[in-house]
Design an enzyme around this catalytic site. Sequence first.
Site, PDB file in Angstrom:
ATOM      1  N   LYS A  22      19.956  14.401  48.958  1.00 58.61           N
ATOM      2  CA  LYS A  22      19.331  13.195  48.392  1.00 58.61           C
ATOM      3  C   LYS A  22      19.647  12.001  49.292  1.00 58.61           C
ATOM      4  O   LYS A  22      18.775  11.211  49.616  1.00 58.61           O
ATOM      5  CB  LYS A  22      19.897  12.962  46.995  1.00 58.61           C
ATOM      6  CG  LYS A  22      19.824  11.534  46.472  1.00 58.61           C
ATOM      7  CD  LYS A  22      20.372  11.384  45.076  1.00 58.61           C
ATOM      8  CE  LYS A  22      21.800  10.957  45.008  1.00 58.61           C
ATOM      9  NZ  LYS A  22      22.086   9.555  45.257  1.00 58.61           N
ATOM     10  N   ASN A  23      20.913  11.882  49.702  1.00 58.93           N
ATOM     11  CA  ASN A  23      21.323  10.679  50.440  1.00 58.93           C
ATOM     12  C   ASN A  23      20.907  10.689  51.905  1.00 58.93           C
ATOM     13  O   ASN A  23      21.109   9.705  52.612  1.00 58.93           O
ATOM     14  CB  ASN A  23      22.840  10.457  50.297  1.00 58.93           C
ATOM     15  CG  ASN A  23      23.195  10.037  48.874  1.00 58.93           C
ATOM     16  OD1 ASN A  23      22.306   9.801  48.057  1.00 58.93           O
ATOM     17  ND2 ASN A  23      24.477   9.990  48.566  1.00 58.93           N
ATOM     18  N   ARG A  92      19.004   1.686  43.160  1.00 60.59           N
ATOM     19  CA  ARG A  92      19.520   0.752  44.162  1.00 60.59           C
ATOM     20  C   ARG A  92      19.046   1.095  45.574  1.00 60.59           C
ATOM     21  O   ARG A  92      18.896   0.242  46.424  1.00 60.59           O
ATOM     22  CB  ARG A  92      21.049   0.746  44.139  1.00 60.59           C
ATOM     23  CG  ARG A  92      21.653   0.486  42.805  1.00 60.59           C
ATOM     24  CD  ARG A  92      23.118   0.308  42.948  1.00 60.59           C
ATOM     25  NE  ARG A  92      23.387  -0.846  43.780  1.00 60.59           N
ATOM     26  CZ  ARG A  92      23.531  -0.823  45.086  1.00 60.59           C
ATOM     27  NH1 ARG A  92      23.405   0.313  45.724  1.00 60.59           N
ATOM     28  NH2 ARG A  92      23.758  -1.897  45.777  1.00 60.59           N
ATOM     29  N   ARG A 121      28.338  -3.608  44.002  1.00 60.85           N
ATOM     30  CA  ARG A 121      27.531  -3.082  45.117  1.00 60.85           C
ATOM     31  C   ARG A 121      26.682  -4.166  45.787  1.00 60.85           C
ATOM     32  O   ARG A 121      25.455  -4.145  45.754  1.00 60.85           O
ATOM     33  CB  ARG A 121      26.701  -1.904  44.631  1.00 60.85           C
ATOM     34  CG  ARG A 121      27.641  -0.881  43.994  1.00 60.85           C
ATOM     35  CD  ARG A 121      27.082   0.434  43.701  1.00 60.85           C
ATOM     36  NE  ARG A 121      26.711   1.177  44.896  1.00 60.85           N
ATOM     37  CZ  ARG A 121      26.086   2.358  44.807  1.00 60.85           C
ATOM     38  NH1 ARG A 121      25.789   2.829  43.643  1.00 60.85           N
ATOM     39  NH2 ARG A 121      25.749   3.001  45.890  1.00 60.85           N
ATOM     40  N   PRO A 122      27.352  -5.156  46.349  1.00 60.89           N
ATOM     41  CA  PRO A 122      26.629  -6.233  47.039  1.00 60.89           C
ATOM     42  C   PRO A 122      25.899  -5.718  48.278  1.00 60.89           C
ATOM     43  O   PRO A 122      26.153  -4.603  48.730  1.00 60.89           O
ATOM     44  CB  PRO A 122      27.757  -7.185  47.439  1.00 60.89           C
ATOM     45  CG  PRO A 122      28.960  -6.344  47.517  1.00 60.89           C
ATOM     46  CD  PRO A 122      28.789  -5.265  46.481  1.00 60.89           C
ATOM     47  N   ASP A 304      32.155  10.385  46.724  1.00 55.45           N
ATOM     48  CA  ASP A 304      31.188  11.088  45.860  1.00 55.45           C
ATOM     49  C   ASP A 304      31.716  12.423  45.362  1.00 55.45           C
ATOM     50  O   ASP A 304      31.051  13.082  44.565  1.00 55.45           O
ATOM     51  CB  ASP A 304      29.864  11.317  46.603  1.00 55.45           C
ATOM     52  CG  ASP A 304      29.132  10.015  46.824  1.00 55.45           C
ATOM     53  OD1 ASP A 304      28.144  10.001  47.574  1.00 55.45           O
ATOM     54  OD2 ASP A 304      29.562   8.992  46.255  1.00 55.45           O
ATOM     55  N   ILE A 326      36.854   3.080  47.706  1.00 62.34           N
ATOM     56  CA  ILE A 326      35.516   2.627  48.116  1.00 62.34           C
ATOM     57  C   ILE A 326      34.854   1.762  47.049  1.00 62.34           C
ATOM     58  O   ILE A 326      34.337   0.687  47.346  1.00 62.34           O
ATOM     59  CB  ILE A 326      34.614   3.838  48.451  1.00 62.34           C
ATOM     60  CG1 ILE A 326      35.249   4.697  49.559  1.00 62.34           C
ATOM     61  CG2 ILE A 326      33.209   3.366  48.847  1.00 62.34           C
ATOM     62  CD1 ILE A 326      35.377   4.015  50.911  1.00 62.34           C
ATOM     63  N   ARG A 396      19.516  12.508  38.578  1.00 63.46           N
ATOM     64  CA  ARG A 396      19.285  11.664  39.769  1.00 63.46           C
ATOM     65  C   ARG A 396      19.673  12.421  41.027  1.00 63.46           C
ATOM     66  O   ARG A 396      19.112  12.188  42.084  1.00 63.46           O
ATOM     67  CB  ARG A 396      20.136  10.388  39.693  1.00 63.46           C
ATOM     68  CG  ARG A 396      19.900   9.578  38.446  1.00 63.46           C
ATOM     69  CD  ARG A 396      20.549   8.255  38.545  1.00 63.46           C
ATOM     70  NE  ARG A 396      20.109   7.572  39.756  1.00 63.46           N
ATOM     71  CZ  ARG A 396      20.362   6.296  39.999  1.00 63.46           C
ATOM     72  NH1 ARG A 396      21.061   5.602  39.142  1.00 63.46           N
ATOM     73  NH2 ARG A 396      19.938   5.726  41.088  1.00 63.46           N
TER      74      ARG A 396
END
Length: 416
Positions: A22-23, A92, A121-122, A304, A326, A396
Amino acid sequence: MQKLKVNGPVKLSGEVAISRAKNAYLPILAAVLLTDKEVRLKNLPDLRDIRTMLKLLENLGVTISKDGDTTIFDASTLNSHEATYDLVKTMRASIFVLGPLLGRLNKAKVSLPGGCAIGTRPIDIHLSNLEKMGAKIDLNAGYVEANSETGLKGVKLPLTFPSVGATENLMMAAVYAEGTTVIENAAMEPEIDDLANFLNAMGAKISGIGTSKITIEGVKELCSTDYEAIGDRIEAATYVIAGLMTNSSIKVTNFNPEHLEFVLDKLKEMGAQLEIGKDFVQVSPSKLKGAKIETAPYPGFPTDVQAQMVALFTQVDGNSFVKENIFENRFMHVPELMRLGAQITQEGKAVFIEAPQQLKAAPVMCTDLRASAALVLAALCAEGETIIDRIYHLERGYENLTMKLQALGATIEKID
Ligand code: EPZ
């Protein structure tokens, strides 16, 4: 609201094939916006986040069609440069379209991604470095409005933190920039290498792949390409841990174990019996002891996989310690695991797990993607019938999770 019903304890057996990452595919899908030529992507995983990104691309004017296991993209005519709040708020990763839209159209309007359960999560690293490339960035009514009339310029971009998303956004923005862009202190996750390889397959000029210094020579145009992303190392880690937690023999295939080196080394250090092949890991029943882990940017221990490890640590012989470096709030799985009887104490950004514990079934609730995976793993070991609520979080990032676990012998089903 759909739920999962899981009966435990269970023994697993057989083989599970890992889906494409996915990432890796989320930024690759955003990169489709860079070219007016046809792009063909193989084995896109059927996940909510992927479907959301496809909807976002269609809203921007991309034509999408299917040919068996290949999805075909035509971004020759974009009819918008705006990623609206209604889509961005659900995912996001929509922020990944900022770089490509700016790179190709010299303008972009993307809703500020909200925070999420695991942190604020800026995107300051994304924005400040796009400004260094010559973009004018304004924040208006919850939107990032970026413009670069004269096009982006290649410059040196020393990142204050090796942000995965910022590295990917800046790499995509740099593809057409005038001159050379050098991203320093770049994130080195395998998904970033995959994005760079995809861009180079389209004719981009990216070097330093796999290192923390990535150089992008601006080009004038990109060509058509076929591509298939890497296997999902986080999904793979989740199934390896499922095998270890249930003291089973299972084979996890169709991914590159080199992308999980730190995790697999740690598991072996704990006593895990693992046979590691070129594209698989064979898990065998193991006597595991406790350990200490701290999450870090790649190649360190991946954040993760942190939640899944906390679940595993409840089943080992001895105590464990986990530090999350993180994200500021990535222990939402802890109170839910404690509902199943886990003995966990949290001090700030660290947790201490006393084990072994016999977990007992109870109703629990998903809060974020990886926390949800931890609850499924714990439910496989808990005595009785566990009901897991809000499983849209799971969908997701885990393709066909219920089917894959059923095929391994788990008693798990979706209920309304
Ligand atoms: C990516 O998120 C992944 N998502 C995350 O996976 C993963 O947890 C994360 O990288 C770290 O590995 C995707 O790839 C779609 P970051 P990203 O930018 O890009 C701070 C999952 O479970 N930061 O490396 O958002 C940030 O607040 C998801 O699949 C800034 O301060 O991660 C965080 O504390 C969850 N300013 C840290 O850096 C910025 O501009 C890491 O964020 C950007 C980030």
